[in-house]
Motif scaffolding. Structure first.
Motif, PDB file in Angstrom:
ATOM      1  N   GLY A 130      -5.957   0.259   3.589  1.00 29.48           N
ATOM      2  CA  GLY A 130      -5.340  -0.070   2.312  1.00 29.48           C
ATOM      3  C   GLY A 130      -4.719   1.155   1.663  1.00 29.48           C
ATOM      4  N   GLU A 131      -4.783   2.282   2.346  1.00 27.53           N
ATOM      5  CA  GLU A 131      -4.163   3.540   1.922  1.00 27.53           C
ATOM      6  C   GLU A 131      -3.054   3.879   2.924  1.00 27.53           C
ATOM      7  OE1 GLU A 131      -4.914   5.266  -0.840  1.00 27.53           O
ATOM      8  OE2 GLU A 131      -6.401   3.725  -1.359  1.00 27.53           O
ATOM      9  N   PRO A 132      -2.061   4.704   2.536  1.00 31.52           N
ATOM     10  CA  PRO A 132      -0.964   5.029   3.453  1.00 31.52           C
ATOM     11  C   PRO A 132      -1.454   5.620   4.773  1.00 31.52           C
ATOM     12  CG  PRO A 132      -0.457   5.775   1.239  1.00 31.52           C
ATOM     13  CD  PRO A 132      -1.897   5.328   1.224  1.00 31.52           C
ATOM     14  N   LEU A 133      -0.884   5.138   5.842  1.00 36.52           N
ATOM     15  CA  LEU A 133      -1.197   5.572   7.195  1.00 36.52           C
ATOM     16  C   LEU A 133       0.020   6.318   7.737  1.00 36.52           C
ATOM     17  CD1 LEU A 133      -3.057   5.422   9.711  1.00 36.52           C
ATOM     18  CD2 LEU A 133      -2.044   3.193  10.195  1.00 36.52           C
ATOM     19  N   ASN A 134      -0.078   7.634   7.807  1.00 36.81           N
ATOM     20  CA  ASN A 134       1.050   8.468   8.232  1.00 36.81           C
ATOM     21  C   ASN A 134       0.751   9.054   9.603  1.00 36.81           C
ATOM     22  OD1 ASN A 134       2.430   8.145   5.703  1.00 36.81           O
ATOM     23  ND2 ASN A 134       0.864   9.478   4.831  1.00 36.81           N
ATOM     24  N   LEU A 135       1.243   8.394  10.626  1.00 33.17           N
ATOM     25  CA  LEU A 135       0.933   8.816  11.987  1.00 33.17           C
ATOM     26  C   LEU A 135       2.062   9.573  12.666  1.00 33.17           C
ATOM     27  CD1 LEU A 135      -0.920   5.591  13.135  1.00 33.17           C
ATOM     28  CD2 LEU A 135      -1.911   7.762  12.385  1.00 33.17           C
ATOM     29  N   ASN A 136       3.263   9.556  12.088  1.00 35.14           N
ATOM     30  CA  ASN A 136       4.414  10.246  12.659  1.00 35.14           C
ATOM     31  C   ASN A 136       4.694   9.810  14.091  1.00 35.14           C
ATOM     32  OD1 ASN A 136       4.819  11.782  10.281  1.00 35.14           O
ATOM     33  ND2 ASN A 136       3.183  13.162  10.936  1.00 35.14           N
ATOM     34  N   LYS A 137       4.437   8.551  14.374  1.00 39.56           N
ATOM     35  CA  LYS A 137       4.663   7.994  15.697  1.00 39.56           C
ATOM     36  C   LYS A 137       4.851   6.492  15.531  1.00 39.56           C
ATOM     37  CE  LYS A 137       2.442   7.703  20.226  1.00 39.56           C
ATOM     38  NZ  LYS A 137       1.310   8.146  21.039  1.00 39.56           N
ATOM     39  N   LEU A 162       1.783 -10.521   4.715  1.00 40.11           N
ATOM     40  CA  LEU A 162       2.126  -9.800   5.951  1.00 40.11           C
ATOM     41  C   LEU A 162       3.198 -10.551   6.730  1.00 40.11           C
ATOM     42  CD1 LEU A 162       1.711  -7.610   8.119  1.00 40.11           C
ATOM     43  CD2 LEU A 162      -0.150  -9.032   9.036  1.00 40.11           C
ATOM     44  N   PHE A 163       3.009 -11.837   6.923  1.00 39.00           N
ATOM     45  CA  PHE A 163       3.882 -12.613   7.791  1.00 39.00           C
ATOM     46  C   PHE A 163       5.323 -12.688   7.286  1.00 39.00           C
ATOM     47  CE2 PHE A 163       0.497 -15.398  10.088  1.00 39.00           C
ATOM     48  CZ  PHE A 163      -0.136 -14.255  10.532  1.00 39.00           C
ATOM     49  N   LYS A 164       5.531 -12.541   5.980  1.00 40.24           N
ATOM     50  CA  LYS A 164       6.898 -12.638   5.437  1.00 40.24           C
ATOM     51  C   LYS A 164       7.817 -11.556   6.005  1.00 40.24           C
ATOM     52  CE  LYS A 164       5.985  -9.867   1.288  1.00 40.24           C
ATOM     53  NZ  LYS A 164       5.798  -9.919  -0.164  1.00 40.24           N
ATOM     54  N   HIS A 165       7.258 -10.531   6.618  1.00 38.35           N
ATOM     55  CA  HIS A 165       8.043  -9.425   7.174  1.00 38.35           C
ATOM     56  C   HIS A 165       8.466  -9.663   8.622  1.00 38.35           C
ATOM     57  CE1 HIS A 165       7.109  -6.995   3.654  1.00 38.35           C
ATOM     58  NE2 HIS A 165       5.850  -7.367   3.793  1.00 38.35           N
ATOM     59  N   PHE A 166       8.079 -10.788   9.196  1.00 40.09           N
ATOM     60  CA  PHE A 166       8.346 -11.046  10.607  1.00 40.09           C
ATOM     61  C   PHE A 166       9.185 -12.298  10.790  1.00 40.09           C
ATOM     62  CE2 PHE A 166       4.669  -8.369  10.456  1.00 40.09           C
ATOM     63  CZ  PHE A 166       4.890  -7.465  11.492  1.00 40.09           C
ATOM     64  N   GLN A 167      10.100 -12.229  11.766  1.00 42.25           N
ATOM     65  CA  GLN A 167      10.969 -13.369  12.044  1.00 42.25           C
ATOM     66  C   GLN A 167      10.321 -14.345  13.003  1.00 42.25           C
ATOM     67  OE1 GLN A 167      15.006 -12.947  12.493  1.00 42.25           O
ATOM     68  NE2 GLN A 167      15.200 -11.453  10.870  1.00 42.25           N
ATOM     69  N   SER A 168       9.520 -13.826  13.921  1.00 40.69           N
ATOM     70  CA  SER A 168       8.858 -14.671  14.910  1.00 40.69           C
ATOM     71  C   SER A 168       7.355 -14.607  14.693  1.00 40.69           C
ATOM     72  CB  SER A 168       9.203 -14.187  16.326  1.00 40.69           C
ATOM     73  OG  SER A 168       8.450 -14.880  17.287  1.00 40.69           O
ATOM     74  N   ILE A 227      -9.464  -5.730   3.583  1.00 40.13           N
ATOM     75  CA  ILE A 227      -8.572  -4.716   3.024  1.00 40.13           C
ATOM     76  C   ILE A 227      -8.143  -5.150   1.632  1.00 40.13           C
ATOM     77  CG2 ILE A 227      -6.355  -3.560   3.317  1.00 40.13           C
ATOM     78  CD1 ILE A 227      -6.833  -3.989   6.366  1.00 40.13           C
ATOM     79  N   LYS A 228      -8.359  -4.274   0.654  1.00 41.13           N
ATOM     80  CA  LYS A 228      -8.039  -4.621  -0.743  1.00 41.13           C
ATOM     81  C   LYS A 228      -6.544  -4.663  -0.998  1.00 41.13           C
ATOM     82  CE  LYS A 228     -12.385  -2.905  -2.471  1.00 41.13           C
ATOM     83  NZ  LYS A 228     -13.101  -1.803  -3.022  1.00 41.13           N
ATOM     84  N   ASN A 229      -5.815  -3.669  -0.531  1.00 49.54           N
ATOM     85  CA  ASN A 229      -4.389  -3.563  -0.807  1.00 49.54           C
ATOM     86  C   ASN A 229      -3.591  -4.160   0.358  1.00 49.54           C
ATOM     87  OD1 ASN A 229      -1.734  -2.811  -1.317  1.00 49.54           O
ATOM     88  ND2 ASN A 229      -2.308  -0.789  -2.110  1.00 49.54           N
ATOM     89  N   LYS A 230      -3.307  -5.451   0.267  1.00 47.75           N
ATOM     90  CA  LYS A 230      -2.623  -6.166   1.350  1.00 47.75           C
ATOM     91  C   LYS A 230      -1.185  -5.675   1.561  1.00 47.75           C
ATOM     92  CE  LYS A 230      -6.025  -9.243   1.773  1.00 47.75           C
ATOM     93  NZ  LYS A 230      -7.220  -8.556   1.354  1.00 47.75           N
ATOM     94  N   GLU A 231      -0.507  -5.328   0.470  1.00 48.75           N
ATOM     95  CA  GLU A 231       0.864  -4.832   0.603  1.00 48.75           C
ATOM     96  C   GLU A 231       0.899  -3.495   1.342  1.00 48.75           C
ATOM     97  OE1 GLU A 231       3.741  -6.389   0.100  1.00 48.75           O
ATOM     98  OE2 GLU A 231       2.577  -8.154  -0.495  1.00 48.75           O
ATOM     99  N   MET A 232      -0.054  -2.603   1.064  1.00 47.60           N
ATOM    100  CA  MET A 232      -0.109  -1.327   1.776  1.00 47.60           C
ATOM    101  C   MET A 232      -0.444  -1.559   3.248  1.00 47.60           C
ATOM    102  SD  MET A 232       0.370   1.854   2.013  1.00 47.60           S
ATOM    103  CE  MET A 232       0.753   2.220   0.323  1.00 47.60           C
ATOM    104  N   PHE A 233      -1.318  -2.516   3.505  1.00 44.17           N
ATOM    105  CA  PHE A 233      -1.649  -2.855   4.894  1.00 44.17           C
ATOM    106  C   PHE A 233      -0.381  -3.295   5.636  1.00 44.17           C
ATOM    107  CE2 PHE A 233      -3.146  -6.175   7.948  1.00 44.17           C
ATOM    108  CZ  PHE A 233      -3.766  -5.325   8.836  1.00 44.17           C
ATOM    109  N   ALA A 234       0.413  -4.162   5.010  1.00 41.45           N
ATOM    110  CA  ALA A 234       1.669  -4.609   5.618  1.00 41.45           C
ATOM    111  C   ALA A 234       2.614  -3.432   5.829  1.00 41.45           C
ATOM    112  CB  ALA A 234       2.326  -5.682   4.754  1.00 41.45           C
ATOM    113  N   LEU A 265       4.324  -2.109   9.310  1.00 44.04           N
ATOM    114  CA  LEU A 265       5.775  -2.010   9.456  1.00 44.04           C
ATOM    115  C   LEU A 265       6.236  -0.572   9.684  1.00 44.04           C
ATOM    116  CD1 LEU A 265       6.699  -4.524   6.651  1.00 44.04           C
ATOM    117  CD2 LEU A 265       6.816  -4.923   9.131  1.00 44.04           C
ATOM    118  N   ASN A 266       5.622   0.387   9.007  1.00 50.54           N
ATOM    119  CA  ASN A 266       6.018   1.793   9.144  1.00 50.54           C
ATOM    120  C   ASN A 266       5.630   2.410  10.479  1.00 50.54           C
ATOM    121  OD1 ASN A 266       7.138   1.769   6.593  1.00 50.54           O
ATOM    122  ND2 ASN A 266       5.321   2.633   5.613  1.00 50.54           N
ATOM    123  N   ASN A 267       4.679   1.801  11.171  1.00 51.68           N
ATOM    124  CA  ASN A 267       4.203   2.377  12.431  1.00 51.68           C
ATOM    125  C   ASN A 267       4.557   1.530  13.648  1.00 51.68           C
ATOM    126  OD1 ASN A 267       2.552   4.867  11.662  1.00 51.68           O
ATOM    127  ND2 ASN A 267       1.878   3.326  10.192  1.00 51.68           N
TER     128      ASN A 267
END
Length: 168
Positions: free
Chosen positions: A80-87, A137-143, A101-108, A112-114
């Motif tokens: 629920g916190e930013p995940l910065n993996l640089n990969k 979460l699902f709103k970010h996916f087409q399939s 996970i409390k922060n669902k938007e951060m989880f999404a 998406l960022n990784n």
């Protein structure tokens, strides 16, 4: 692997397309003792990174990795916190962790960022839930493909945990 842990890990893993594992970079969110991470490594992933909230469980996962001779990495992370993996990862696992996970938007955002441009997410929901329970979460996916249902847990013989394949 350990008494009191889910017995259906391989059954769940067999629902994943091997072409999404072999020679791919895999991220296992909420990996617990990293059973799915170890299976991804065993089935030919280039690299596997597991993220686990508990430092004690992460240590156990690393001990198991050493015993198995697998080359997986584990990081302690609140999803629920930013995940910065640089990969970017070709395949992401997110199994039965969403409601923890409390922060669902951060989880999404973390997913998406990784996730690589043509990447896939294998997502296991919780008992007796449906697609609408995961809209943030699902709103970010087409399939969004429902692959099947997995066991509810170690104390149940019911299969009501939905298992999806998500693609952008």
């Amino acid at each position: 692997i350990l008494k009191g842990r889910r017995y259906d890990i391989l059954e769940r893993f067999n629902k994943i397309a091997l072409q999404d594992i072999r020679e791919k970079n895999v991220l296992d969110l909420g990996c617990n003792i990293a059973s799915s991470s170890h299976l991804a490594w065993f089935y030919g992933a280039n690299s596997v990174l597991g993220c686990e909230y508990s430092s004690n469980i992460s240590k156990t996962a690393l001990r198991i990795s050493t015993a198995l001779g697998s080359r997986i990495d584990i990081v302690v992370q609140d999803l629920g916190e930013p995940l910065n993996l640089n990969k970017k990862f070709d395949t992401i696992f997110a199994f039965s962790i969403y409601f923890h996970i409390k922060n669902k938007e951060m989880f999404a955002e973390n997913i998406l960022n990784n996730l690589a441009a043509n990447g896939v997410v294998y997502f296991e929901g919780h008992e007796r839930t449906s697609e609408k329970d995961y809209e943030s979460l699902f709103k970010h996916f087409q399939s969004i493909e429902l692959i099947g249902h997995n066991a509810d847990g170690i104390h149940s013989k019911k299969y009501s945990r939905p298992f999806w394949e998500l693609r952008r």
